[in-house]
Scaffold this motif. Structure first.
Motif, PDB file in Angstrom:
ATOM      1  N   MET A  43      -2.403 -51.014  21.620  1.00  0.00           N
ATOM      2  CA  MET A  43      -2.149 -49.776  22.351  1.00  0.00           C
ATOM      3  C   MET A  43      -1.302 -48.788  21.549  1.00  0.00           C
ATOM      4  N   SER A  44      -0.584 -49.289  20.579  1.00  0.00           N
ATOM      5  CA  SER A  44       0.325 -48.439  19.811  1.00  0.00           C
ATOM      6  C   SER A  44      -0.434 -47.300  19.137  1.00  0.00           C
ATOM      7  N   GLY A  45       0.038 -46.075  19.350  1.00  0.00           N
ATOM      8  CA  GLY A  45      -0.598 -44.897  18.778  1.00  0.00           C
ATOM      9  C   GLY A  45      -1.731 -44.324  19.601  1.00  0.00           C
ATOM     10  N   ASN A  46      -2.051 -44.959  20.719  1.00  0.00           N
ATOM     11  CA  ASN A  46      -3.190 -44.506  21.536  1.00  0.00           C
ATOM     12  C   ASN A  46      -2.790 -43.906  22.875  1.00  0.00           C
ATOM     13  N   ILE A  47      -1.502 -43.719  23.135  1.00  0.00           N
ATOM     14  CA  ILE A  47      -1.092 -43.139  24.412  1.00  0.00           C
ATOM     15  C   ILE A  47      -1.691 -41.745  24.568  1.00  0.00           C
ATOM     16  N   GLY A  48      -2.383 -41.547  25.693  1.00  0.00           N
ATOM     17  CA  GLY A  48      -3.026 -40.270  25.977  1.00  0.00           C
ATOM     18  C   GLY A  48      -4.285 -40.020  25.180  1.00  0.00           C
ATOM     19  N   GLY A  49      -4.779 -41.023  24.464  1.00  0.00           N
ATOM     20  CA  GLY A  49      -5.915 -40.812  23.570  1.00  0.00           C
ATOM     21  C   GLY A  49      -7.266 -41.224  24.094  1.00  0.00           C
ATOM     22  N   VAL A  50      -7.363 -41.593  25.376  1.00  0.00           N
ATOM     23  CA  VAL A  50      -8.640 -42.046  25.939  1.00  0.00           C
ATOM     24  C   VAL A  50      -9.501 -40.857  26.336  1.00  0.00           C
ATOM     25  N   ASN A  51     -10.768 -40.897  25.947  1.00  0.00           N
ATOM     26  CA  ASN A  51     -11.780 -39.948  26.407  1.00  0.00           C
ATOM     27  C   ASN A  51     -12.401 -40.546  27.664  1.00  0.00           C
ATOM     28  N   ARG A  52     -11.990 -40.074  28.816  1.00  0.00           N
ATOM     29  CA  ARG A  52     -12.420 -40.706  30.069  1.00  0.00           C
ATOM     30  C   ARG A  52     -13.917 -40.548  30.319  1.00  0.00           C
ATOM     31  N   ALA A  53     -14.486 -39.435  29.917  1.00  0.00           N
ATOM     32  CA  ALA A  53     -15.929 -39.249  30.096  1.00  0.00           C
ATOM     33  C   ALA A  53     -16.697 -40.275  29.273  1.00  0.00           C
ATOM     34  N   ALA A  54     -16.261 -40.477  28.037  1.00  0.00           N
ATOM     35  CA  ALA A  54     -16.910 -41.476  27.194  1.00  0.00           C
ATOM     36  C   ALA A  54     -16.692 -42.880  27.747  1.00  0.00           C
ATOM     37  N   ALA A  55     -15.473 -43.153  28.238  1.00  0.00           N
ATOM     38  CA  ALA A  55     -15.185 -44.470  28.806  1.00  0.00           C
ATOM     39  C   ALA A  55     -16.093 -44.759  29.999  1.00  0.00           C
ATOM     40  N   LEU A  56     -16.329 -43.765  30.830  1.00  0.00           N
ATOM     41  CA  LEU A  56     -17.203 -43.961  31.993  1.00  0.00           C
ATOM     42  C   LEU A  56     -18.616 -44.310  31.559  1.00  0.00           C
ATOM     43  N   GLN A  57     -19.129 -43.635  30.546  1.00  0.00           N
ATOM     44  CA  GLN A  57     -20.482 -43.922  30.069  1.00  0.00           C
ATOM     45  C   GLN A  57     -20.554 -45.324  29.459  1.00  0.00           C
TER      46      GLN A  57
END
Length: 297
Positions: A43-57
């Motif tokens: 998780m280190s370095g990834n805070i706030g880095g999720v693309n939720r639209a891509a994650a849903l797909q």
């Protein structure tokens, strides 16, 4: 009933009652998935880095993969404020007792405070599908993270248990007593492989996919004693692409993060059919296919 070294083992697979494969899969919608804190090295370095639209797909593609194998998906709604709830392997240990032909679930004691409020939502779900809901004994002050660390041997009433980071060794004594099951306990020492399901993926009764570097000599010896075929994932694919967080739901197809080329070649050589899936958004939080599902009977 809990074994931590090969010298102590006094049984064979034939001594373990047959156990049917679960035919339904629980998935949790990723509506609120994000990286909002750091509780594992990935998780280190990834805070706030999720693309939720891509994650849903990506999540929808995983759901479709199970449906294509006629495995019924049951959906639990993700909840605001619980960004890791999508990793639904961790909050519970579903079980089926082949002697009594009854199904139930043991609730987890999550190690990280950030994830503890996920458990009641799964308790509610399992009660809705008429599972017996069990807790670890009162007064047992140990961590336990469900099927992130406790994994059923395919076809047998036998439990593999990882310990060292998210689940305590003493938990398995309680689980063994609670369920009447033998447990093969494996020590974990590398923080990047903080759950057993990050380095150990059962394929069928005789085959397993592992990253050998995550285990000590006793662990490797026990694995080799109970599986005729041990497929090794290379370090790079295991550590960075979560190759061993794969899932084989039917003893044939293996759902695995795309790009694990060496691991997939070795799986094919062992007679399995890899199915590549993109879980790259979820890797940012330290999970892939196996973390994102919970098989139930």
């Amino acid at each position: 009933m809990v074994y931590t070294s090969p010298d102590a083992i006094d049984f064979t697979l034939d001594d373990c009652p047959p156990l049917s494969r679960p035919q339904r899969v629980v998935l949790t919608s990723p509506d609120h998935f994000d990286v909002q804190y750091v509780i594992n090295p990935h998780m280190s370095g990834n805070i706030g880095g999720v693309n939720r639209a891509a994650a849903l797909q990506q999540w929808k593609a995983l759901r479709a993969a199970y449906s294509a194998l006629d495995i019924e998906p049951l959906i639990v709604d993700g909840q605001s404020g619980l960004p890791d709830m999508v990793f639904c392997a961790n909050q519970t240990l579903p079980f089926h007792n082949p002697m009594s032909d009854t199904s139930g679930v043991v609730l987890s004691n999550m190690h990280a405070p950030e994830r503890q409020n996920e458990v009641p939502h799964y308790e509610q779900f399992f009660r809705s599908v008429d599972y017996e809901v069990l807790n670890l004994p009162d007064g047992l002050d140990t961590d336990f993270e469900g099927m992130g660390d406790a994994i059923w041997h395919p076809g047998r009433f036998l439990l593999w248990g990882g310990y060292g980071f998210r689940t305590d060794r003493d938990t398995y004594e309680a689980l063994s007593d609670l369920l009447g099951v033998r447990v093969l306990a494996l020590a974990l020492s590398d923080p990047e492989f903080y759950h057993l399901d990050t380095c150990f993926s059962v394929l069928d009764e005789n085959s397993v996919l592992i990253y050998p570097g995550a285990f000590d000599t006793d662990g490797i010896a026990m694995i080799e004693q109970f599986f005729d075929t041990v497929v090794d994932a290379p370090e790079g694919e295991a550590r960075h692409q979560f190759a061993c967080n794969a899932h084989c739901p039917d003893g044939d197809h293996v759902f695995i993060q795309e790009g694990c080329t060496v691991t997939m070649k070795r799986l094919r050589e062992a007679g399995f059919r890899p199915v590549e899936l993109d879980t790259s958004e979820f890797l940012k939080s330290g999970g892939s296919v196996f973390c994102m599902k919970q098989m139930i009977w």
